[in-house]
Write a protein that holds these residues in place. Structure first.
Motif, PDB file in Angstrom:
ATOM      1  N   PHE A  13      -1.094   3.358   3.470  1.00 22.23           N
ATOM      2  CA  PHE A  13      -1.626   4.772   2.865  1.00 22.23           C
ATOM      3  C   PHE A  13      -1.223   5.916   3.326  1.00 22.23           C
ATOM      4  O   PHE A  13      -0.827   6.964   2.980  1.00 22.23           O
ATOM      5  CB  PHE A  13      -3.327   4.452   2.449  1.00 22.23           C
ATOM      6  CG  PHE A  13      -3.504   3.546   1.320  1.00 22.23           C
ATOM      7  CD1 PHE A  13      -2.878   3.435   0.285  1.00 22.23           C
ATOM      8  CD2 PHE A  13      -4.657   2.774   1.566  1.00 22.23           C
ATOM      9  CE1 PHE A  13      -3.221   2.284  -0.482  1.00 22.23           C
ATOM     10  CE2 PHE A  13      -5.100   1.915   0.385  1.00 22.23           C
ATOM     11  CZ  PHE A  13      -4.245   1.767  -0.332  1.00 22.23           C
ATOM     12  N   ILE A  14      -1.503   5.872   4.859  1.00 19.92           N
ATOM     13  CA  ILE A  14      -1.158   7.187   5.741  1.00 19.92           C
ATOM     14  C   ILE A  14       0.196   7.642   5.626  1.00 19.92           C
ATOM     15  O   ILE A  14       0.328   8.678   5.579  1.00 19.92           O
ATOM     16  CB  ILE A  14      -1.762   6.704   7.108  1.00 19.92           C
ATOM     17  CG1 ILE A  14      -3.388   6.668   7.242  1.00 19.92           C
ATOM     18  CG2 ILE A  14      -1.338   8.126   8.099  1.00 19.92           C
ATOM     19  CD1 ILE A  14      -3.806   6.263   8.567  1.00 19.92           C
ATOM     20  N   ALA A  15       1.096   6.515   5.675  1.00 20.58           N
ATOM     21  CA  ALA A  15       2.407   6.687   5.568  1.00 20.58           C
ATOM     22  C   ALA A  15       2.769   7.368   4.327  1.00 20.58           C
ATOM     23  O   ALA A  15       3.754   8.456   4.260  1.00 20.58           O
ATOM     24  CB  ALA A  15       3.265   5.631   5.603  1.00 20.58           C
ATOM     25  N   ALA A  16       2.439   7.011   3.092  1.00 23.06           N
ATOM     26  CA  ALA A  16       2.530   7.410   2.111  1.00 23.06           C
ATOM     27  C   ALA A  16       2.095   8.849   1.743  1.00 23.06           C
ATOM     28  O   ALA A  16       2.629   9.763   1.205  1.00 23.06           O
ATOM     29  CB  ALA A  16       2.107   6.481   0.790  1.00 23.06           C
ATOM     30  N   GLY A  17       0.840   9.046   2.134  1.00 23.24           N
ATOM     31  CA  GLY A  17       0.087  10.225   2.087  1.00 23.24           C
ATOM     32  C   GLY A  17       0.903  11.355   2.639  1.00 23.24           C
ATOM     33  O   GLY A  17       0.646  12.532   2.410  1.00 23.24           O
ATOM     34  N   THR A  18       1.452  11.101   3.963  1.00 20.39           N
ATOM     35  CA  THR A  18       1.923  11.929   4.755  1.00 20.39           C
ATOM     36  C   THR A  18       3.353  12.284   4.589  1.00 20.39           C
ATOM     37  O   THR A  18       3.878  13.148   5.086  1.00 20.39           O
ATOM     38  CB  THR A  18       1.615  11.819   6.307  1.00 20.39           C
ATOM     39  OG1 THR A  18       2.257  10.523   6.490  1.00 20.39           O
ATOM     40  CG2 THR A  18       0.028  11.771   6.729  1.00 20.39           C
ATOM     41  N   GLY A  19       3.855  11.619   3.682  1.00 16.74           N
ATOM     42  CA  GLY A  19       5.417  11.699   3.334  1.00 16.74           C
ATOM     43  C   GLY A  19       6.359  11.135   4.130  1.00 16.74           C
ATOM     44  O   GLY A  19       7.435  11.266   4.247  1.00 16.74           O
ATOM     45  N   ALA A  76       1.005  -1.118   0.031  1.00 18.37           N
ATOM     46  CA  ALA A  76       0.017   0.114   0.257  1.00 18.37           C
ATOM     47  C   ALA A  76       0.599   1.227  -0.109  1.00 18.37           C
ATOM     48  O   ALA A  76       0.331   2.157  -0.528  1.00 18.37           O
ATOM     49  CB  ALA A  76      -0.902   0.104   1.273  1.00 18.37           C
ATOM     50  N   TYR A  77       1.958   1.173   0.767  1.00 12.19           N
ATOM     51  CA  TYR A  77       2.994   2.506   0.827  1.00 12.19           C
ATOM     52  C   TYR A  77       3.531   2.679  -0.478  1.00 12.19           C
ATOM     53  O   TYR A  77       3.529   3.536  -0.997  1.00 12.19           O
ATOM     54  CB  TYR A  77       3.769   2.022   2.106  1.00 12.19           C
ATOM     55  CG  TYR A  77       5.066   3.283   2.147  1.00 12.19           C
ATOM     56  CD1 TYR A  77       4.698   4.542   2.691  1.00 12.19           C
ATOM     57  CD2 TYR A  77       6.291   2.959   1.293  1.00 12.19           C
ATOM     58  CE1 TYR A  77       5.433   5.347   2.863  1.00 12.19           C
ATOM     59  CE2 TYR A  77       7.037   4.141   1.719  1.00 12.19           C
ATOM     60  CZ  TYR A  77       6.867   5.150   2.225  1.00 12.19           C
ATOM     61  OH  TYR A  77       7.791   6.077   2.253  1.00 12.19           O
ATOM     62  N   SER A  78       4.104   1.681  -1.068  1.00  6.91           N
ATOM     63  CA  SER A  78       4.992   1.695  -2.337  1.00  6.91           C
ATOM     64  C   SER A  78       4.114   1.714  -3.409  1.00  6.91           C
ATOM     65  O   SER A  78       4.456   2.439  -4.385  1.00  6.91           O
ATOM     66  CB  SER A  78       5.761   0.481  -2.434  1.00  6.91           C
ATOM     67  OG  SER A  78       6.632   0.310  -1.282  1.00  6.91           O
ATOM     68  N   ASN A  79       3.117   1.018  -3.667  1.00  7.15           N
ATOM     69  CA  ASN A  79       2.182   0.835  -4.925  1.00  7.15           C
ATOM     70  C   ASN A  79       0.741   1.156  -4.774  1.00  7.15           C
ATOM     71  O   ASN A  79       0.049   0.659  -5.607  1.00  7.15           O
ATOM     72  CB  ASN A  79       2.398  -0.609  -5.256  1.00  7.15           C
ATOM     73  CG  ASN A  79       3.826  -1.192  -5.432  1.00  7.15           C
ATOM     74  OD1 ASN A  79       4.343  -2.307  -5.280  1.00  7.15           O
ATOM     75  ND2 ASN A  79       4.642  -0.217  -6.231  1.00  7.15           N
ATOM     76  N   GLY A  80       0.424   2.055  -3.722  1.00 10.85           N
ATOM     77  CA  GLY A  80      -0.794   2.543  -3.817  1.00 10.85           C
ATOM     78  C   GLY A  80      -2.084   1.418  -3.807  1.00 10.85           C
ATOM     79  O   GLY A  80      -1.788   0.104  -3.151  1.00 10.85           O
ATOM     80  N   ILE A  81      -3.112   1.505  -4.246  1.00 14.92           N
ATOM     81  CA  ILE A  81      -4.231   0.835  -4.103  1.00 14.92           C
ATOM     82  C   ILE A  81      -4.040  -0.436  -4.996  1.00 14.92           C
ATOM     83  O   ILE A  81      -4.596  -1.357  -4.631  1.00 14.92           O
ATOM     84  CB  ILE A  81      -5.663   1.677  -4.745  1.00 14.92           C
ATOM     85  CG1 ILE A  81      -6.717   0.771  -4.357  1.00 14.92           C
ATOM     86  CG2 ILE A  81      -5.351   1.855  -6.336  1.00 14.92           C
ATOM     87  CD1 ILE A  81      -8.126   1.951  -4.435  1.00 14.92           C
TER      88      ILE A  81
END
Length: 465
Positions: A283-289, A64-69
């Motif tokens: 997702f949260i980790a990726a979305g918040t940078g 989820a972090y690296s490749n999204g949905i």
């Protein structure tokens, strides 16, 4: 210090609960399948907890972090559907062999062939070893980070804890502790995910990382890359998952006969909550940078970064529960496989149980050694043993569907998958070549069934002529 306290409390709780609510089994069959009358809810919780292995906890968040949905979709959906697909076959094996214990024993009975039994024993045993190793690797990494103690020491501690309660009453201990572990997992998800969403912009963070990112479409550009390099081989391996895993056949033989379908269906629903929750943290980790030190542990690192320090204790409790629920199921699986050995079958009940417990110890020793090989990653091991399970999928399904195969056809089909499909997949995984990974997965799952069918028809035609 926190990590050590968690381990001590966890071990005392599991051993205490097992001794309080189950009795030590002296009979070989009851040690492996109980009394074949386990109820729906506790069995569903055990199925869910057993299926929540290291990848469900970590790979879901990493993808989820690296490749999204796209990454989360191709991990989550096949994971759920495979348990549903397994239901009619679990019912069928119980009808065909009501006194059964293992898949290898069933195949031996159907084909009256020692080579068939041996190739199935090899696959089931190898899968159990690799599955145990990956749980110990993931848990050892987490605990090593939390305690400052070396990885090898943490893998040994986890192994000792799992053995300490599993050896008391076998499958009953595994199922009962799985239910407790599942409660911890669901409670942790219900607490951490809403809290993390509240602290980090809620749906906005998920939108940025998931549907709004470059991996927001399943079959366009980056999404297609994820499908070919991860989604397709993962889906093949996961669909094959229960079919090549003695843990699930053992539960099919242990659950009350009229509750098998509902148990696996409810187990699939319960399971889905955990990887979906871990994916949301990704997702949260990726979305918040957020930038983790190790993307394979992004959910653990995010929890440490955004929550108060005390939160790491219940989160670790959840992680250990998820990992050891699979380890204790593997211990019961390897113990049950000893019933297919001629030397063990001739022993008295008490000696059979001793042999079963000895096999548990050997499994843990080998798992510890593999987990401590330098450079191993959870995701790579997950992909490899997912494909390993696919080697026997089609021959098993065809046999349960009453398709007439010959023993020679089954053996050559499975060996073809081992010798042709697995090496191609391994090369693709090591070299990170999507085409080879995909080809290796497809060859592995299809060749065993196709070769078995072709050889069986040729031999039958020759016999008629």
């Amino acid at each position: 210090m926190q990590g050590i306290i968690v381990l001590i409390v966890y071990a005392l709780l599991m051993v205490g609960a097992t001794k309080a609510f189950t009795k030590r089994e002296d009979g070989g069959e009851s040690f492996h399948v109980g009394h074949r009358n386990m109820g729906m809810v506790v069995s569903a919780m055990s199925i869910a907890a057993t299926w929540i292995w290291a990848p469900a906890l970590f790979t879901s968040a990493e993808k989820a972090y690296s490749n999204g949905i796209a990454g989360l979709f191709w991990f989550l959906v096949p994971n759920i559907l495979c348990l549903i697909l397994f239901i009619p076959f679990a019912r069928k094996i119980r009808r065909d062999m009501p006194d059964g214990i293992t898949l290898s024993g069933y195949m031996h009975k159907k084909y009256k062939s020692e080579p068939v039994k041996r190739v199935y024993l090899f696959q089931l045993t190898a899968l159990t070893i690799l599955s145990t190793a990956v749980q110990l690797l993931a848990g050892g990494k987490i605990l090593s980070t939390a305690t400052g103690l070396p990885l090898w020491a943490m893998t040994i501690v986890l192994a000792v804890i799992a053995f300490s309660y599993s050896q008391i009453s076998g499958i009953k201990a595994s199922v009962f502790t799985d239910a407790i572990q599942m409660v911890f997992l669901l409670l942790a998800c219900a607490i951490f995910v809403p809290w993390a969403l509240k602290l980090n912009g809620g749906a906005a963070a998920i939108q940025i990382a998931g549907a709004g990112g470059e991996y927001g479409h399943l079959f366009l550009e980056k999404g297609l890359e994820v499908f070919l390099g991860f989604g397709l081989p993962t889906a093949i391996g996961l669909f094959a998952g229960p079919f090549g895993d003695q843990c699930f056949w053992q539960r099919a033989f242990s659950i009350r006969k009229d509750r098998i379908g509902r148990s696996f269906g409810l187990g699939a629903v319960m399971f889905a909550v955990v990887p979906l929750s871990m994916g949301i943290l990704g997702f949260i980790a990726a979305g918040t940078g957020f930038i983790p030190t190790d993307t394979g542990m992004v959910n653990f690192e995010l929890i440490k970064a955004i929550f108060p320090a005390w939160v790491i204790i219940p989160f670790m409790f959840m992680l250990i529960s998820g990992l050891l629920s699979t380890v204790d199921s593997n211990l019961c699986a390897i113990a049950s496989l000893t019933t297919d050995l001629k030397a063990t079958a001739r022993l008295k009940d008490a000696d059979q149980i001793k042999a079963s417990k000895a096999s548990m110890i050997v499994l843990l020793i080998v798992g510890i050694l593999i987990a401590n090989i330098p450079g191993l990653t959870v995701t790579h091991m997950f992909l490899f043993y997912c494909t390993l399970r696919a080697t026997t999928m089609l021959p098993t399904m065809l046999t349960l569907m009453n398709v007439r195969l010959t023993a020679s056809g089954v053996v050559v089909g499975v060996l073809t998958a081992f010798l042709v499909g697995l090496p191609i997949f391994a090369y693709g995984t090591i070299s990170n070549l999507s085409a080879y990974k995909t080809a290796g997965s497809l060859i592995t799952v299809l060749s065993s069934g196709m070769v078995a069918l072709v050889i069986s028809r040729v031999l039958k035609r020759e016999a008629v002529e």
